[in-house]
Design a protein around this motif. Structure first.
Motif, PDB file in Angstrom:
ATOM      1  N   ARG A 186     -15.567 -17.923 -17.199  1.00  0.00           N
ATOM      2  CA  ARG A 186     -14.532 -17.888 -18.235  1.00  0.00           C
ATOM      3  C   ARG A 186     -15.046 -17.233 -19.509  1.00  0.00           C
ATOM      4  O   ARG A 186     -14.316 -16.469 -20.166  1.00  0.00           O
ATOM      5  CB  ARG A 186     -14.050 -19.313 -18.519  1.00  0.00           C
ATOM      6  CG  ARG A 186     -12.880 -19.380 -19.477  1.00  0.00           C
ATOM      7  CD  ARG A 186     -12.225 -20.734 -19.461  1.00  0.00           C
ATOM      8  NE  ARG A 186     -13.121 -21.774 -19.954  1.00  0.00           N
ATOM      9  CZ  ARG A 186     -13.655 -22.719 -19.177  1.00  0.00           C
ATOM     10  NH1 ARG A 186     -13.397 -22.738 -17.888  1.00  0.00           N
ATOM     11  NH2 ARG A 186     -14.446 -23.641 -19.692  1.00  0.00           N
TER      12      ARG A 186
ATOM     13  N   GLU B 200     -13.702 -13.816 -21.486  1.00  0.00           N
ATOM     14  CA  GLU B 200     -13.382 -13.794 -22.914  1.00  0.00           C
ATOM     15  C   GLU B 200     -14.175 -12.709 -23.638  1.00  0.00           C
ATOM     16  O   GLU B 200     -13.658 -12.056 -24.561  1.00  0.00           O
ATOM     17  CB  GLU B 200     -13.672 -15.165 -23.535  1.00  0.00           C
ATOM     18  CG  GLU B 200     -12.750 -16.268 -23.034  1.00  0.00           C
ATOM     19  CD  GLU B 200     -13.092 -17.609 -23.640  1.00  0.00           C
ATOM     20  OE1 GLU B 200     -14.062 -17.663 -24.433  1.00  0.00           O
ATOM     21  OE2 GLU B 200     -12.406 -18.604 -23.326  1.00  0.00           O
TER      22      GLU B 200
ATOM     23  N   ARG C 156     -20.310 -16.169 -27.592  1.00  0.00           N
ATOM     24  CA  ARG C 156     -20.147 -16.402 -26.150  1.00  0.00           C
ATOM     25  C   ARG C 156     -21.314 -15.833 -25.353  1.00  0.00           C
ATOM     26  O   ARG C 156     -21.683 -16.400 -24.317  1.00  0.00           O
ATOM     27  CB  ARG C 156     -18.824 -15.803 -25.685  1.00  0.00           C
ATOM     28  CG  ARG C 156     -17.626 -16.649 -26.109  1.00  0.00           C
ATOM     29  CD  ARG C 156     -16.347 -15.870 -26.148  1.00  0.00           C
ATOM     30  NE  ARG C 156     -15.238 -16.728 -26.553  1.00  0.00           N
ATOM     31  CZ  ARG C 156     -14.986 -17.073 -27.803  1.00  0.00           C
ATOM     32  NH1 ARG C 156     -15.781 -16.661 -28.771  1.00  0.00           N
ATOM     33  NH2 ARG C 156     -13.956 -17.846 -28.096  1.00  0.00           N
TER      34      ARG C 156
END
Length: 289
Positions: free
Chosen positions: A65, A69, A162
């Motif tokens: 995920r 992103e 991230r």
């Protein structure tokens, strides 16, 4: 399997019909009926992961995920750059990754070439900046508008945050692979072109053991990548993929298929090239997956 499922459905219909005559059907009666079928061997229990395996599978899904992103934020950065006629990919193709990140940070802060020189600290990056002085000055001038600079800055922070979390997850997964008893099974999966160690680990955990599938066709059907088959009047047609089963496996195999195209030793590459001439869009990649 049809011979087994038909009497099972017939038995359930007769059981429900007989019970509706006396009292209404309830969830408790269904649970009792399922338990009896399970005890008789008509159905098999679900294989659910627990403990450390469930935690590792959650980390693999979180990493997937986060990577998606990051792609979204990179597309936003590319849109901002190309909107103001600054070809980022062509400019940073042969540039060091850290240097390209510094350039984007200075561009988001509406800085100049002198600001870039002050941010670059390592001698290696300084040696890389000097030959590109003219190109960098042209790239950083004129500065971006305030709205575009704020959007670029937010996207950069999203990518950096991230990426850092993904790195921490990958370190934990690599440690688990080294100490895991599944190393032999993972070593076999890594032989697939485009399959990395983390991808092999996630695929094995999502499948919850390949031994529980009697054949490879059931693995494909469970993943939802097999085409729909419709038969009518002696004519059989194949449609789109069913998209049933585990969505994480579908996404993972699709990414592995894209990565396998970079492998020159991929034996399915010639098959993909032939299919690509006849199919358009992502149909060829789904078929390769």
């Amino acid at each position: 399997h049809r011979d087994l499922h038909y009497p099972l459905r017939r038995q359930r219909q007769m059981c429900i019909r007989d019970r509706l005559k006396t009292r209404p059907k309830t969830d408790v009666q269904d649970a009792v009926w399922i338990a009896r079928c399970l005890r008789a061997g008509f159905i098999q229990p679900s294989n659910i992961t627990f403990g450390k395996a469930a935690e590792i599978k959650s980390l693999c899904r979180l990493r997937t995920r986060l990577v998606e992103e990051i792609k979204v934020f990179k597309n936003q950065i590319q849109t901002v750059i190309e909107e103001f006629q600054r070809k980022l990919l062509a400019f940073t193709s042969g540039m060091n990754t850290h240097l390209a990140l510094h350039v984007l940070t200075v561009l988001a802060s509406q800085g100049t070439y002198q600001d870039l020189q002050s941010q670059v600290s390592t001698p290696r990056l300084k040696r890389a900046v000097v030959p590109k002085q003219a190109e960098l000055e042209q790239f950083l001038t004129p500065s971006l508008p305030l709205e575009a600079a704020l959007t670029l800055n937010a996207s950069l922070r999203g990518v950096l945050d991230r990426s850092q979390v993904c790195y921490q997850i990958e370190v934990q997964l690599a440690t688990y692979i080294q100490d895991s008893p599944l190393r032999e099974n993972l070593a076999f999966l890594i032989t697939i072109p485009g399959m990395s160690g983390i991808s092999a680990l996630q695929l094995y955990l999502e499948l919850r053991g390949i031994d529980r599938f009697p054949s490879k066709c059931q693995v494909v059907a469970w993943s939802g990548l097999c085409p729909q088959v419709k038969s009518s009047g002696g004519i059989t047609t194949r449609g789109h993929i069913t998209k049933r089963g585990n969505k994480h496996v579908q996404r993972l195999l699709y990414q592995v298929a894209i990565a396998s195209l970079a492998c020159k030793t991929n034996p399915l590459r010639w098959w993909y090239e032939n299919l690509r001439r006849r199919k358009s869009g992502k149909v060829d990649l789904v078929a390769l997956a």
